[in-house]
Design a protein around this motif. Structure first.
Motif, PDB file in Angstrom:
ATOM      1  N   THR A 151     -11.584   6.981 -26.322  1.00 36.56           N
ATOM      2  CA  THR A 151     -11.426   7.653 -27.307  1.00 36.56           C
ATOM      3  C   THR A 151     -10.025   8.791 -27.765  1.00 36.56           C
ATOM      4  O   THR A 151      -9.971   9.462 -25.895  1.00 36.56           O
ATOM      5  N   CYS A 152      -9.380   8.908 -28.093  1.00 34.20           N
ATOM      6  CA  CYS A 152      -8.133   9.778 -27.308  1.00 34.20           C
ATOM      7  C   CYS A 152      -7.854  10.747 -29.245  1.00 34.20           C
ATOM      8  O   CYS A 152      -7.419   9.869 -30.478  1.00 34.20           O
ATOM      9  N   SER A 217      -3.867  10.196 -38.912  1.00 32.67           N
ATOM     10  CA  SER A 217      -3.289   8.466 -38.954  1.00 32.67           C
ATOM     11  C   SER A 217      -4.955   7.807 -37.843  1.00 32.67           C
ATOM     12  O   SER A 217      -5.723   8.884 -37.199  1.00 32.67           O
ATOM     13  N   MET A 218      -5.201   6.864 -37.979  1.00 38.01           N
ATOM     14  CA  MET A 218      -6.384   6.316 -37.438  1.00 38.01           C
ATOM     15  C   MET A 218      -6.264   4.406 -36.721  1.00 38.01           C
ATOM     16  O   MET A 218      -5.345   4.455 -37.715  1.00 38.01           O
ATOM     17  N   ALA A 219      -6.290   4.426 -35.226  1.00 38.62           N
ATOM     18  CA  ALA A 219      -5.800   3.280 -34.903  1.00 38.62           C
ATOM     19  C   ALA A 219      -7.076   2.919 -34.059  1.00 38.62           C
ATOM     20  O   ALA A 219      -7.306   3.648 -33.038  1.00 38.62           O
ATOM     21  N   SER A 230      -9.810   3.821 -29.743  1.00 42.15           N
ATOM     22  CA  SER A 230      -9.492   4.789 -30.684  1.00 42.15           C
ATOM     23  C   SER A 230      -9.073   5.807 -30.673  1.00 42.15           C
ATOM     24  O   SER A 230      -8.812   6.994 -30.015  1.00 42.15           O
ATOM     25  N   VAL A 231      -7.452   5.614 -32.010  1.00 38.30           N
ATOM     26  CA  VAL A 231      -6.453   7.222 -31.648  1.00 38.30           C
ATOM     27  C   VAL A 231      -6.976   7.239 -32.863  1.00 38.30           C
ATOM     28  O   VAL A 231      -6.748   6.566 -34.084  1.00 38.30           O
ATOM     29  N   THR A 241      -7.714  20.528 -31.851  1.00 37.71           N
ATOM     30  CA  THR A 241      -8.532  19.684 -30.415  1.00 37.71           C
ATOM     31  C   THR A 241      -7.874  18.388 -29.594  1.00 37.71           C
ATOM     32  O   THR A 241      -7.187  18.090 -30.344  1.00 37.71           O
ATOM     33  N   SER A 242      -7.553  18.867 -28.734  1.00 40.67           N
ATOM     34  CA  SER A 242      -6.662  17.598 -27.313  1.00 40.67           C
ATOM     35  C   SER A 242      -7.806  16.921 -27.060  1.00 40.67           C
ATOM     36  O   SER A 242      -8.381  17.535 -26.162  1.00 40.67           O
ATOM     37  N   SER A 243      -8.258  15.496 -27.016  1.00 39.82           N
ATOM     38  CA  SER A 243      -9.806  15.001 -26.438  1.00 39.82           C
ATOM     39  C   SER A 243      -9.573  13.914 -26.000  1.00 39.82           C
ATOM     40  O   SER A 243      -9.061  12.577 -26.835  1.00 39.82           O
ATOM     41  N   LEU A 244      -9.575  13.161 -24.624  1.00 39.73           N
ATOM     42  CA  LEU A 244      -9.650  11.688 -24.500  1.00 39.73           C
ATOM     43  C   LEU A 244     -10.949  11.941 -24.104  1.00 39.73           C
ATOM     44  O   LEU A 244     -11.491  12.565 -23.551  1.00 39.73           O
ATOM     45  N   ARG A 245     -11.434  10.579 -24.293  1.00 40.79           N
ATOM     46  CA  ARG A 245     -12.921  10.483 -23.416  1.00 40.79           C
ATOM     47  C   ARG A 245     -12.432   8.853 -22.155  1.00 40.79           C
ATOM     48  O   ARG A 245     -12.561   7.986 -23.776  1.00 40.79           O
TER      49      ARG A 245
END
Length: 360
Positions: A151-152, A217-219, A230-231, A241-245
């Motif tokens: 996820t991003c 936007s969502m992708a 998911s982005v 927040t800027s979050s990546l998992r």
């Protein structure tokens, strides 16, 4: 290999200070010798703040200074004509994001670079922080097992006043909304970890801001190795927040920050039986500096020393820009878009809003 490279900054907006700082951080290897801006007063003020000796009034005057590399910090809609002129003169260009307004424009700069031999690199500085490099190393070594899910989320807040700057929020001058100009850093980092994407399904909307483009936007993305991700990109989110998992077979790796990260912003959770990964990560940790432009400049200088193409290369940039075009094309058309589908002749190749796709 040069003893000390000669650099110039073109454009003195807010981001130019980060470039001047990065150059100063590597002062033994590179020197800022000139600054140019359409507003001479702004250029002189900037040069005074950063002890830059020359303020040429024209781009040709800057080229005559004998610079090796230009840090291009002007608004996105001006990048192509300036970069083409510099590349034709044999000057390397490090261009701020988004590098161009479309894939077609990026292809123009790729041709200009190939014709002159001067390099074009894009500023995607989050690739170069210590944590990102460490994660790519673990992925390459296979220590984390297969990548499964990612996820991003770039959830930022920009008020109406922010869009009072004439070129912001317009297809013709910014190229898009948060997908193009804000979330690009985070999902470029995502792509640098996961590799080639294969298919994108997306939605985009204008929910609040006074813009032509989307403000959210969502992708959903599918990657060549089978990872699903998911982005999400937003400029309407008060809690920023800027979050990546990244969920791998053997561990979950997470990053939570805003505009730059330290090692403390990364978290690793091991799957049962793989607790040794925690020690592997901790043993290499300790970076206290925030990720930023200086990290990428170091790698650019290393590449130039070696006579190699500096990162982020045109080919790597194109993968990220094609991902953006696919998000917009999917959102406009209501169907998935595959990598390689958007080429010359496709409406979303020449503009990120295709044939004047708009909201409302």
């Amino acid at each position: 290999m040069a003893d000390r490279y000669r650099a110039a900054i073109v454009g003195t907006g807010a981001i130019a200070g980060a470039h001047a700082e990065a150059l100063r951080a590597h002062g033994s290897r590179i020197e800022a010798v000139a600054v140019h801006d359409l507003d001479p007063t702004r250029a002189r003020d900037f040069a005074g703040r950063w002890d830059i000796p020359d303020v040429p009034g024209t781009l040709d005057g800057l080229i005559d200074d004998g610079v090796d590399i230009v840090h291009l910090c002007t608004p996105p809609g001006t990048h192509v004509p300036i970069a083409r002129r510099l590349l034709a003169a044999g000057v390397h260009v490090l261009v701020e994001k988004p590098p161009t307004l479309s894939l077609a424009e990026l292809d123009v700069l790729a041709e200009a670079s190939a014709a002159s031999g001067a390099h074009l690199a894009t500023v995607f500085q989050h690739r170069f922080g210590a944590g990102a490099k460490r994660l790519r190393g673990l992925v390459a070594a296979g220590d984390l097992g297969r990548s499964l899910l990612a996820t991003c989320h770039t959830l930022w807040f920009r008020d109406d006043e922010y869009y009072g700057v004439p070129w912001r929020g317009r297809w013709a001058t910014e190229g898009g909304g948060p997908t193009m100009g804000h979330g690009i850093h985070q999902f470029d980092l995502l792509l640098s970890i996961l590799g080639p994407w294969e298919r994108v399904s997306a939605v985009a909307a204008r929910r609040s801001r006074p813009v032509e483009t989307e403000d959210v936007s969502m992708a959903l993305a599918e990657f060549a190795d089978g990872t699903v991700g998911s982005v999400v990109n937003s400029v309407v989110s008060p809690r920023q927040t800027s979050s990546l998992r990244f969920d791998f077979e053997h561990a979950t790796v997470e990053l939570d920050h805003l505009y730059g990260y330290r090692d403390a912003d990364w978290t690793v959770t091991a799957a049962p039986g793989h607790e040794d990964l925690l020690e592997t990560w901790r043993a290499a940790a300790g970076e206290t500096a925030r990720s930023g432009h200086a990290d990428q400049v170091a790698d650019v200088l290393d590449a130039l020393d070696a006579g190699a193409e500096p990162p982020v290369t045109v080919a790597e940039t194109r993968r990220t820009m094609e991902f953006i075009a696919a998000i917009y094309a999917s959102a406009a058309g209501g169907r998935p878009v595959r990598r390689g589908e958007i080429g010359p002749g496709h409406p979303f190749h020449s503009a990120m809003n295709g044939d004047s796709w708009n909201f409302g």
